[in-house]
Structure formats: C-alpha cells, structure tokens
Scaffold this motif. Structure first.
Motif, PDB file in Angstrom:
ATOM      1  N   LEU A  40      -9.393  15.612  19.515  1.00  0.00           N
ATOM      2  CA  LEU A  40      -8.314  14.638  19.732  1.00  0.00           C
ATOM      3  C   LEU A  40      -7.402  14.517  18.518  1.00  0.00           C
ATOM      4  N   ILE A  41      -7.984  14.404  17.338  1.00  0.00           N
ATOM      5  CA  ILE A  41      -7.192  14.185  16.131  1.00  0.00           C
ATOM      6  C   ILE A  41      -6.253  15.363  15.872  1.00  0.00           C
ATOM      7  N   THR A  42      -6.711  16.577  16.133  1.00  0.00           N
ATOM      8  CA  THR A  42      -5.851  17.737  15.905  1.00  0.00           C
ATOM      9  C   THR A  42      -4.701  17.814  16.902  1.00  0.00           C
ATOM     10  N   ARG A  43      -4.778  17.044  17.985  1.00  0.00           N
ATOM     11  CA  ARG A  43      -3.677  17.004  18.947  1.00  0.00           C
ATOM     12  C   ARG A  43      -2.614  15.961  18.570  1.00  0.00           C
ATOM     13  N   LEU A  44      -2.918  15.104  17.603  1.00  0.00           N
ATOM     14  CA  LEU A  44      -1.994  14.020  17.278  1.00  0.00           C
ATOM     15  C   LEU A  44      -0.602  14.487  16.848  1.00  0.00           C
ATOM     16  N   PRO A  45      -0.468  15.520  16.003  1.00  0.00           N
ATOM     17  CA  PRO A  45       0.885  15.912  15.585  1.00  0.00           C
ATOM     18  C   PRO A  45       1.801  16.263  16.756  1.00  0.00           C
ATOM     19  N   ALA A  46       1.243  16.863  17.814  1.00  0.00           N
ATOM     20  CA  ALA A  46       2.060  17.208  18.983  1.00  0.00           C
ATOM     21  C   ALA A  46       2.174  16.042  19.962  1.00  0.00           C
ATOM     22  N   PHE A  47       1.134  15.201  20.024  1.00  0.00           N
ATOM     23  CA  PHE A  47       1.108  14.112  20.999  1.00  0.00           C
ATOM     24  C   PHE A  47       1.889  12.893  20.536  1.00  0.00           C
ATOM     25  N   ALA A  48       1.798  12.587  19.245  1.00  0.00           N
ATOM     26  CA  ALA A  48       2.419  11.376  18.702  1.00  0.00           C
ATOM     27  C   ALA A  48       3.805  11.683  18.143  1.00  0.00           C
ATOM     28  N   ASP A  49       4.636  10.652  18.103  1.00  0.00           N
ATOM     29  CA  ASP A  49       5.944  10.792  17.460  1.00  0.00           C
ATOM     30  C   ASP A  49       5.846  10.671  15.950  1.00  0.00           C
ATOM     31  N   ARG A  94       0.864  -1.177   0.000  1.00  0.00           N
ATOM     32  CA  ARG A  94       0.000   0.000   0.000  1.00  0.00           C
ATOM     33  C   ARG A  94       0.903   1.230   0.000  1.00  0.00           C
ATOM     34  N   THR A  95       0.395   2.338  -0.464  1.00  0.00           N
ATOM     35  CA  THR A  95       1.137   3.591  -0.369  1.00  0.00           C
ATOM     36  C   THR A  95       0.889   4.200   1.007  1.00  0.00           C
ATOM     37  N   VAL A  96       1.946   4.262   1.821  1.00  0.00           N
ATOM     38  CA  VAL A  96       1.866   4.840   3.163  1.00  0.00           C
ATOM     39  C   VAL A  96       2.955   5.894   3.279  1.00  0.00           C
ATOM     40  N   ARG A  97       2.589   7.048   3.803  1.00  0.00           N
ATOM     41  CA  ARG A  97       3.555   8.141   3.933  1.00  0.00           C
ATOM     42  C   ARG A  97       3.282   8.922   5.207  1.00  0.00           C
ATOM     43  N   ALA A  98       4.235   9.783   5.559  1.00  0.00           N
ATOM     44  CA  ALA A  98       4.043  10.663   6.711  1.00  0.00           C
ATOM     45  C   ALA A  98       2.915  11.652   6.424  1.00  0.00           C
ATOM     46  N   ALA A  99       2.088  11.906   7.418  1.00  0.00           N
ATOM     47  CA  ALA A  99       0.993  12.855   7.271  1.00  0.00           C
ATOM     48  C   ALA A  99       1.535  14.283   7.214  1.00  0.00           C
ATOM     49  N   THR A 100       0.846  15.131   6.503  1.00  0.00           N
ATOM     50  CA  THR A 100       1.193  16.550   6.417  1.00  0.00           C
ATOM     51  C   THR A 100      -0.002  17.385   6.862  1.00  0.00           C
ATOM     52  N   ALA A 101       0.223  18.688   7.005  1.00  0.00           N
ATOM     53  CA  ALA A 101      -0.857  19.581   7.426  1.00  0.00           C
ATOM     54  C   ALA A 101      -2.017  19.549   6.432  1.00  0.00           C
ATOM     55  N   GLU A 102      -1.711  19.343   5.151  1.00  0.00           N
ATOM     56  CA  GLU A 102      -2.763  19.311   4.123  1.00  0.00           C
ATOM     57  C   GLU A 102      -3.676  18.092   4.264  1.00  0.00           C
ATOM     58  N   ASP A 103      -3.222  17.088   5.016  1.00  0.00           N
ATOM     59  CA  ASP A 103      -4.031  15.875   5.191  1.00  0.00           C
ATOM     60  C   ASP A 103      -5.093  16.027   6.272  1.00  0.00           C
ATOM     61  N   LEU A 104      -5.032  17.109   7.043  1.00  0.00           N
ATOM     62  CA  LEU A 104      -5.900  17.196   8.221  1.00  0.00           C
ATOM     63  C   LEU A 104      -7.377  17.131   7.868  1.00  0.00           C
ATOM     64  N   ARG A 105      -7.813  17.902   6.906  1.00  0.00           N
ATOM     65  CA  ARG A 105      -9.247  17.901   6.570  1.00  0.00           C
ATOM     66  C   ARG A 105      -9.737  16.532   6.103  1.00  0.00           C
ATOM     67  N   PRO A 106      -9.071  15.891   5.135  1.00  0.00           N
ATOM     68  CA  PRO A 106      -9.565  14.561   4.730  1.00  0.00           C
ATOM     69  C   PRO A 106      -9.462  13.527   5.850  1.00  0.00           C
ATOM     70  N   VAL A 107      -8.452  13.634   6.704  1.00  0.00           N
ATOM     71  CA  VAL A 107      -8.349  12.707   7.835  1.00  0.00           C
ATOM     72  C   VAL A 107      -9.524  12.904   8.788  1.00  0.00           C
ATOM     73  N   LEU A 108      -9.865  14.154   9.078  1.00  0.00           N
ATOM     74  CA  LEU A 108     -10.995  14.419   9.972  1.00  0.00           C
ATOM     75  C   LEU A 108     -12.307  13.910   9.371  1.00  0.00           C
ATOM     76  N   ARG A 109     -12.491  14.095   8.055  1.00  0.00           N
ATOM     77  CA  ARG A 109     -13.711  13.588   7.407  1.00  0.00           C
ATOM     78  C   ARG A 109     -13.784  12.069   7.496  1.00  0.00           C
ATOM     79  N   ALA A 158      -1.360   6.503  14.178  1.00  0.00           N
ATOM     80  CA  ALA A 158      -0.379   7.279  14.936  1.00  0.00           C
ATOM     81  C   ALA A 158       0.411   6.358  15.854  1.00  0.00           C
ATOM     82  N   LEU A 159       1.627   6.789  16.157  1.00  0.00           N
ATOM     83  CA  LEU A 159       2.533   6.067  17.060  1.00  0.00           C
ATOM     84  C   LEU A 159       2.940   7.038  18.153  1.00  0.00           C
ATOM     85  N   TRP A 160       2.521   6.758  19.390  1.00  0.00           N
ATOM     86  CA  TRP A 160       2.825   7.695  20.467  1.00  0.00           C
ATOM     87  C   TRP A 160       3.531   7.001  21.628  1.00  0.00           C
ATOM     88  N   PRO A 161       4.470   7.715  22.286  1.00  0.00           N
ATOM     89  CA  PRO A 161       5.278   7.108  23.334  1.00  0.00           C
ATOM     90  C   PRO A 161       4.516   6.971  24.642  1.00  0.00           C
TER      91      PRO A 161
END
Length: 287
Positions: free
Chosen positions: A174-183, A146-161, A199-202
């Motif tokens: 919660l989802i908008t906190r992931l970039p700061a919460f997750a590694d 599958r095509t898997v890549r690091a998320a970017t700021a532009e992905d936020l809207r489709p991810v939330l939908r 997401a992968l978080w410590p």
C-alpha cells in the motif's frame, strides 16, 4: 415464461478484479454511499475483492474487499449489500465465505452501527472507536513548529521501516502505491530522522488525509497543516477517539464529526503496532 434464478444461498461467490470497479461503485451508490471509484481502484488492486452477481444482470448484489498484511493481519472493508437484497442473508453468507478463506489469519474491520451486530455474531469484538471528520480546514489554531517537507524517493525505505513499526504489519504493497495514488505525500523530520508521514488523496469532492503516522500529536498536527495548505477542497479523515488532542485541534480548525465507527477484531487480543503513533488509516476499508 419468466426466467427462474437459483436460490440466493446457491449463487456463486467470485473474486472481483479491477474490471468490476464500476459495478462496485454502482453498488456503493445504490446504498447511498459515495461512489469512491478511486478508492475502489486501490482496494481492488492492493487487496482481494469478493462478490455475488445479481442474477437479474443488474451488477453486484453484494461485495467486500480484504486487504492482507501477511499471516498476522488482514482487514475487511466495503461490505455492501444491494438494497433489493438486504436482510436476506447474502451479507452474512459473503462474510462467512471471507472468514473461511482467511482461515487462521486475524481480521480487523471498522463497523457501522448497522453492521456491528452481524460482526459480533461472527466472532468480532470491539477494540475501540473512530471518528470521521469533514470540513474546510481553517488554520485558527496553528500547529506546533516541525520540519515538514514533500516526500522523495529516498524517503521510501525509512518510511516503510517507520510504518511497519507503528502499524505493526508490513504495508509495503500500500505505501509504495501512495506516490501514484495520492496528490501529496509529506514527511516530518528532526535531525535527519523521519518522525512521521502523511498523504492527501482525492476522493469525490474532498481530499482525504491518510495514512497519518507521527511520533506525537504535535507532529501529526504539523503534517495535517502542511497537507491542508496544499488543497482548497474540504478535508476528510478518520481518527481514533483516543487521540483527543488531535481531534480537539481538528475541530477547532473547521472539521466536524460526521460519523463514528467501531474498530473490531477477530482472533486478536488487540490490534498490532502502536496506536499512540497511528493517527489515521489510509482508509478505514483497508484497516
């Protein structure tokens, strides 16, 4: 003359804040749980904590957190009672307070075998089972391509939908906190369309995979493999037992079941959303 304290049923229940993080972690440790300060920090800022202070000045004697997803759903988690106060009714009292505060809002939680009888008495019913898995990921059985890549700021809207469609409620807070919460946050895509994210978080000495939302089990596996490659820590995740193919794949790649919980609901016929594409929660404490 020794100080006297009010009866347990008269001790005030109060709202917790981020200032109570260490007291909450101390309570976790008191009950043999991991301290999980990072998780407590997220829950206390994204949700509402409730607790009763130990009248002897020894921190909290009981606590829990409620994460709201609007009028259609809220999740209860981290229900803890200090060892010195167990089986004295304080956990039941705190839960009754939370239920009264929730009013008509449907509720969900993940129950251990010890807590399940109380929740059943309070009107919760079983909606499924979940397995907690832990171990060092060893890619013996590869994930589908599958095509898997690091998320970017532009992905936020489709991810939330996508998340609202599959989770069945709005998790923007919660989802908008992931970039700061997750590694690491990864997305899967096909023909320019996002088909999943994870997401992968410590958490203490592990990395937790969650949330894990995907179009199909193969996409979920590809996301896990990508996230696992980003860490040398053991992995932890919680997977609905209906996802047998993902569970089998995870176990063939080094993870083992370490616990099970019962998914419980109140005032709902079933959880909202699409369980077939909801593979792992961010944390069971947040539903």
């Amino acid at each position: 003359m020794p100080l006297s304290h009010p009866p347990l049923d008269r001790l005030p229940i109060r709202r917790l804040t981020s200032d109570d993080l260490l007291a909450c972690a101390d309570l976790s440790e008191n009950r043999g749980w991991l301290r999980e300060e990072r998780k407590w920090g997220l829950l206390l800022t994204a949700g509402v904590g409730y607790g009763i202070d130990d009248p002897a000045g020894k921190g909290l004697l009981t606590a829990c957190v409620v994460t709201s997803y609007g009028p259609g759903l809220a999740a209860i988690g981290m229900v803890l009672v200090a060892e010195a106060y167990e089986r004295r009714g304080v956990g039941r009292r705190l839960m009754r307070h939370v239920l009264a505060e929730a009013g008509d809002t449907p509720l969900s939680l993940y129950a251990t075998s010890n807590g399940q009888p109380l929740y059943e008495q309070l009107g919760f019913t079983s909606a499924g089972r979940s397995e907690m898995l832990r171990g060092r990921f060893t890619p013996t059985e590869p994930a589908p391509e599958r095509t898997v890549r690091a998320a970017t700021a532009e992905d936020l809207r489709p991810v939330l939908r996508l998340d609202q469609e599959i989770f069945g409620a709005d998790r923007t807070h919660l989802i908008t906190r992931l970039p700061a919460f997750a590694d690491h946050v990864r997305v899967a895509e096909e023909d320019g369309e996002i088909t999943g994210f994870g997401a992968l978080w410590p958490n203490m000495d592990t990395h937790v995979i969650g949330p894990l939302i995907a179009r199909d089990p193969g996409t979920a596996q590809a996301l896990v493999a990508s996230l696992a490659a980003a860490t040398d820590r053991p992995l932890r995740t919680d997977v609905d037992t209906r996802h047998t193919s993902l569970l089998t794949w995870l176990k063939s790649n080094g993870l083992d079941q370490i616990a099970t919980t019962t998914i419980m609901i109140r005032s709902l016929p079933d959880l909202p959303g699409d369980w077939s594409r909801r593979f792992a929660p961010l944390t069971v404490a947040a539903g």
